[in-house]
Design a protein around this motif. Structure first.
Motif, PDB file in Angstrom:
ATOM      1  N   GLY A  23       0.820  -1.219   0.000  1.00  0.00           N
ATOM      2  CA  GLY A  23       0.000   0.000   0.000  1.00  0.00           C
ATOM      3  C   GLY A  23       0.847   1.260   0.000  1.00  0.00           C
ATOM      4  N   SER A  24       1.894   1.292   0.834  1.00  0.00           N
ATOM      5  CA  SER A  24       2.756   2.477   0.889  1.00  0.00           C
ATOM      6  C   SER A  24       3.533   2.651  -0.409  1.00  0.00           C
ATOM      7  N   THR A  25       3.918   1.530  -1.031  1.00  0.00           N
ATOM      8  CA  THR A  25       4.642   1.601  -2.304  1.00  0.00           C
ATOM      9  C   THR A  25       3.734   2.140  -3.411  1.00  0.00           C
ATOM     10  N   ILE A  26       2.499   1.633  -3.471  1.00  0.00           N
ATOM     11  CA  ILE A  26       1.538   2.114  -4.476  1.00  0.00           C
ATOM     12  C   ILE A  26       1.270   3.601  -4.268  1.00  0.00           C
ATOM     13  N   PHE A  27       1.102   4.008  -3.011  1.00  0.00           N
ATOM     14  CA  PHE A  27       0.866   5.423  -2.714  1.00  0.00           C
ATOM     15  C   PHE A  27       2.027   6.285  -3.223  1.00  0.00           C
ATOM     16  N   SER A  28       3.258   5.839  -2.991  1.00  0.00           N
ATOM     17  CA  SER A  28       4.431   6.606  -3.434  1.00  0.00           C
ATOM     18  C   SER A  28       4.454   6.735  -4.949  1.00  0.00           C
ATOM     19  N   ILE A  29       4.130   5.637  -5.640  1.00  0.00           N
ATOM     20  CA  ILE A  29       4.132   5.673  -7.107  1.00  0.00           C
ATOM     21  C   ILE A  29       3.027   6.584  -7.626  1.00  0.00           C
ATOM     22  N   ILE A  30       1.855   6.511  -7.000  1.00  0.00           N
ATOM     23  CA  ILE A  30       0.726   7.351  -7.432  1.00  0.00           C
ATOM     24  C   ILE A  30       1.107   8.829  -7.364  1.00  0.00           C
ATOM     25  N   ILE A  31       1.661   9.258  -6.224  1.00  0.00           N
ATOM     26  CA  ILE A  31       1.942  10.696  -6.067  1.00  0.00           C
ATOM     27  C   ILE A  31       3.064  11.138  -7.004  1.00  0.00           C
ATOM     28  N   TYR A  32       4.077  10.259  -7.197  1.00  0.00           N
ATOM     29  CA  TYR A  32       5.173  10.673  -8.085  1.00  0.00           C
ATOM     30  C   TYR A  32       4.716  10.700  -9.540  1.00  0.00           C
ATOM     31  N   PHE A  33       3.997   9.668  -9.972  1.00  0.00           N
ATOM     32  CA  PHE A  33       3.544   9.631 -11.367  1.00  0.00           C
ATOM     33  C   PHE A  33       2.547  10.748 -11.649  1.00  0.00           C
ATOM     34  N   THR A  34       1.684  11.036 -10.682  1.00  0.00           N
ATOM     35  CA  THR A  34       0.735  12.146 -10.851  1.00  0.00           C
ATOM     36  C   THR A  34       1.482  13.446 -11.090  1.00  0.00           C
ATOM     37  N   PHE A  35       2.500  13.678 -10.277  1.00  0.00           N
ATOM     38  CA  PHE A  35       3.270  14.913 -10.418  1.00  0.00           C
ATOM     39  C   PHE A  35       4.049  14.927 -11.726  1.00  0.00           C
ATOM     40  N   ALA A  36       4.588  13.766 -12.120  1.00  0.00           N
ATOM     41  CA  ALA A  36       5.315  13.681 -13.389  1.00  0.00           C
ATOM     42  C   ALA A  36       4.376  13.950 -14.567  1.00  0.00           C
ATOM     43  N   MET A  37       3.146  13.444 -14.486  1.00  0.00           N
ATOM     44  CA  MET A  37       2.153  13.702 -15.538  1.00  0.00           C
ATOM     45  C   MET A  37       1.862  15.193 -15.656  1.00  0.00           C
ATOM     46  N   LEU A  38       1.721  15.856 -14.524  1.00  0.00           N
ATOM     47  CA  LEU A  38       1.448  17.297 -14.542  1.00  0.00           C
ATOM     48  C   LEU A  38       2.653  18.060 -15.092  1.00  0.00           C
ATOM     49  N   LYS A  39       3.839  17.621 -14.718  1.00  0.00           N
ATOM     50  CA  LYS A  39       5.054  18.312 -15.172  1.00  0.00           C
ATOM     51  C   LYS A  39       5.213  18.221 -16.692  1.00  0.00           C
ATOM     52  N   HIS A  40       4.864  17.061 -17.260  1.00  0.00           N
ATOM     53  CA  HIS A  40       5.030  16.853 -18.704  1.00  0.00           C
ATOM     54  C   HIS A  40       3.738  17.105 -19.487  1.00  0.00           C
ATOM     55  N   SER A  41       2.721  17.607 -18.814  1.00  0.00           N
ATOM     56  CA  SER A  41       1.442  17.859 -19.490  1.00  0.00           C
ATOM     57  C   SER A  41       1.575  18.958 -20.535  1.00  0.00           C
ATOM     58  N   ASP A  42       0.930  18.764 -21.700  1.00  0.00           N
ATOM     59  CA  ASP A  42       0.931  19.795 -22.739  1.00  0.00           C
ATOM     60  C   ASP A  42       0.231  21.057 -22.265  1.00  0.00           C
ATOM     61  N   ASP A  43      -0.799  20.886 -21.417  1.00  0.00           N
ATOM     62  CA  ASP A  43      -1.517  22.060 -20.891  1.00  0.00           C
ATOM     63  C   ASP A  43      -0.597  22.904 -20.025  1.00  0.00           C
ATOM     64  N   ILE A  44       0.207  22.238 -19.192  1.00  0.00           N
ATOM     65  CA  ILE A  44       1.147  22.965 -18.333  1.00  0.00           C
ATOM     66  C   ILE A  44       2.249  23.602 -19.179  1.00  0.00           C
ATOM     67  N   SER A  45       2.739  22.858 -20.194  1.00  0.00           N
ATOM     68  CA  SER A  45       3.773  23.412 -21.071  1.00  0.00           C
ATOM     69  C   SER A  45       3.263  24.646 -21.798  1.00  0.00           C
ATOM     70  N   GLY A  46       1.978  24.641 -22.158  1.00  0.00           N
ATOM     71  CA  GLY A  46       1.397  25.795 -22.822  1.00  0.00           C
ATOM     72  C   GLY A  46       1.308  27.006 -21.934  1.00  0.00           C
TER      73      GLY A  46
END
Length: 619
Positions: free
Chosen positions: A23-46
């Protein structure tokens, strides 16, 4: 059966035992991948053109998050491995080679990591879409958000967590070589020596915290401490805070618990003696954990409170430095009279006075213009009648910590007395920055200086006129508008609020999880003791009561100290920016405390479930 097959079988059969770690491992991956998605989002880049700091903030925050999740998973893995040492010892006792056991643990951790990656990436993708919409709303942007999947974010997440899982797997492999067989069998039963209360340590802890608080509240502009230590000052404050927290937990708690044990009225009531003894014998391990939690709590409260306070005061700050809805240099423009509340057309002269150290520039207006402007701004100013040797001064950047209010000012060959002094700006500082002087009409006419015609317009509901602002900006020079300033500020502070809140929530969940892992591990160790108590007649109600006390102290102590650290840090931040942040800070602290209490409730229920189920099964 191969080692890999055995690893899969172990995971399937012991899913309940592995649940916390997975559970703690999944939680860590969720928060990191979520943030990575936002960082590389085309909307954010725009948005990079609109908010240039956005990408830098996201990248820096992603790095902090990467370090944090690595530490968090390593911490979770250490608890997981502690529970498995007895199992490892059994394998060794049955004749399985150490190398084979090491590979078994390695395979198990890799499989858990792969399962957590798949689940975490899937859930993180869904969460990122909702958080992106929230981010755009906080930034005041009405953009449509479509579902977008970033392969770059997936690759980044897989690489980061593969390295983390590789490290934790190697640590698991090392367990069989590091410990003796007898140590592995008794890993969960290994207790701690009762520490002694040391008055000197407690006193040093109090002095360290007092010193940290005193340094934190020193004024950056005038303090001799800042001049002496310079950029090392924050590190000194943090060091004293951590040291003081640890010494307080390690000494003051020992002293308090010893007093409670000696108090007959308290100690012999219910299971209080057992509660104090349990905490006392584990105080060394708890002191480290409590220090980490207090530090994380203070960091979360300080960063979150400062960012939320800035966002909360965005409108106030805009109105302070951009008092007019629109202002520009040049002729009047055609604006719908239905939205205009006041419009002032005036002449201003730009003069520069040479000084010994630096030259000083002023914008000069006459009395009539001053009265029109103050009336449009709603200032309560009586009619002025300046003498030839008098002026009114308005300095929006005046700071009493750096200088005293000017009593006189030199204009050419004349020295004029400052009749009135205002700290609010008369103009939008983007159009006419700096200090403003008001002279009598005759002196103004005689004054030599660069003269310009300016327009100041006040409208109702200035935030509704962004399109008008863009039209006027295209037609005029030195243009400024409150709505554009507000939009720029809300985008920047909204992005910071999102990132700060996201990281703050992650830190908060981490602090709660650390305590949860700690207490659930202690519940596993203590369930035999509670079973004995149940067999000799102690009721479940009484056992639950002592659990609430035991868990409550572990939660309450770092929370109180973290709130104290955060309050002092935010007070220093408020003084530095000369802003009143108490209202947003109290809201932020209340929200933090509420979520923290929810973790306490969950932990108490989990602890009670572990000990009562075991007592019922064996009773």
């Amino acid at each position: 059966m191969t080692l890999f097959d055995l690893a899969l079988k172990n995971i399937r059969r012991n899913m309940k035992s592995y649940g916390l770690y997975i559970g703690s491992t999944i939680f860590s991956i969720i928060i990191y991948f979520t943030f990575a998605m936002l960082k590389h989002s085309d909307d954010i880049s725009g948005l990079a053109e609109t908010s240039k700091q956005m990408q830098a903030v996201m990248s820096a925050s992603a790095f902090v998050l990467m370090i944090f999740v690595a530490i968090f998973i390593l911490y979770s893995n250490s608890f997981f491995m502690k529970k498995r040492k007895k199992e490892v010892a059994l394998y060794s006792l049955l004749g399985v080679r150490k190398r084979s056991i090491g590979f078994l643990l390695f395979f198990e951790n890799i499989v858990i990591g792969l399962i957590a990656l798949v689940i975490g990436v899937g859930l993180g993708f869904l969460l990122s879409q909702a958080l992106l919409a929230l981010l755009l709303k906080l930034m005041g942007l009405s953009l449509s958000v479509g579902f977008a999947f970033s392969m770059q974010a997936v690759i980044e997440t897989v690489v980061v967590f593969f390295l983390i899982f590789l490290v934790t797997s190697l640590l698991g492999y090392r367990v069989i070589y590091k410990f003796k067989l007898i140590d592995l069998f008794h890993a969960e039963k290994k207790g701690e020596v009762q520490p002694k209360a040391r008055i000197l340590s407690a006193l040093n802890g109090v002095l360290a915290l007092a010193g940290a608080y005193w340094l934190a509240l020193q004024d950056l502009m005038t303090s001799s401490a800042w001049r002496i230590f310079g950029l090392a000052m924050p590190l000194i404050i943090i060091g004293f805070t951590i040291l003081g927290s640890y010494l307080l937990f390690n000494s003051v708690l020992v002293y308090v618990l010893n007093l409670l044990k000696k108090s007959k009225n308290w100690a012999w009531k219910g299971l209080n003696l057992m509660t104090s003894s349990q905490l006392l014998y584990r105080i060394r391990g708890n002191a480290k954990t409590l220090t980490i939690i207090a530090t994380l709590s203070a960091t979360t409260i300080t960063a979150g409170g400062a960012i939320f306070g800035t966002y909360y005061n965005t409108e106030k700050n805009v109105e302070q430095f951009t008092p007019f809805s629109f202002m520009w240099e040049g002729e009047e423009q055609d604006i719908d009279s239905g939205i205009v509340e006041d419009a002032v057309s005036f002449e201003a002269k730009d003069i520069t006075i040479e000084g010994e150290v630096y030259d000083q520039s002023y914008y000069v207006i006459d009395e009539e213009t001053f009265m029109k402007l103050t009336e449009a701004l709603g200032w309560d100013v009586e009619n002025v009648d300046l003498a030839k040797d008098e002026v009114i001064m308005a300095d929006p950047f005046y700071d009493e910590r750096l200088e005293e209010k000017a009593a006189t000012v030199e204009v050419g060959n004349d020295v004029k007395a400052v009749d009135q002094f205002f700290e609010q700006p008369l103009f939008n500082i983007q159009t006419l920055p700096g200090i403003t002087l008001v002279m009598d009409d005759a002196s103004f006419q005689e004054l030599d200086g660069g003269e310009g015609t300016y327009q100041a317009v006040q409208t109702a509901d200035y935030k509704d006129h962004l399109e008008l602002s863009k039209e006027l900006e295209a037609k005029t020079e030195h243009f400024s508008s409150a709505v554009q300033s507000y939009q720029d500020s809300i985008e920047s502070s909204g992005a910071m609020l999102f990132v700060g809140s996201f990281l703050g929530l992650v830190f908060l969940v981490a602090t709660g999880s650390i305590i949860f892992f700690k207490m659930m591990t202690e519940a596993e160790e203590d369930k035999g003791k509670y079973t004995v108590l149940y067999k000799i007649g102690v009721s479940k109600k009484e056992m639950k009561k002592t659990v609430r006390y035991q868990v409550g102290l572990i939660f309450l102590a770092p929370l109180v100290l973290g709130l104290m650290h955060g309050a002092v840090a935010l007070m220093a931040f408020s003084n530095l920016l000369d802003m009143n942040l108490w209202e947003p800070v109290i809201i932020w602290m209340a929200a933090y405390t509420l979520i923290y209490i929810l973790y306490y409730v969950v932990t108490v229920r989990g602890f009670n479930k572990t000990i009562t189920q075991n007592a019922a099964q064996e009773g």
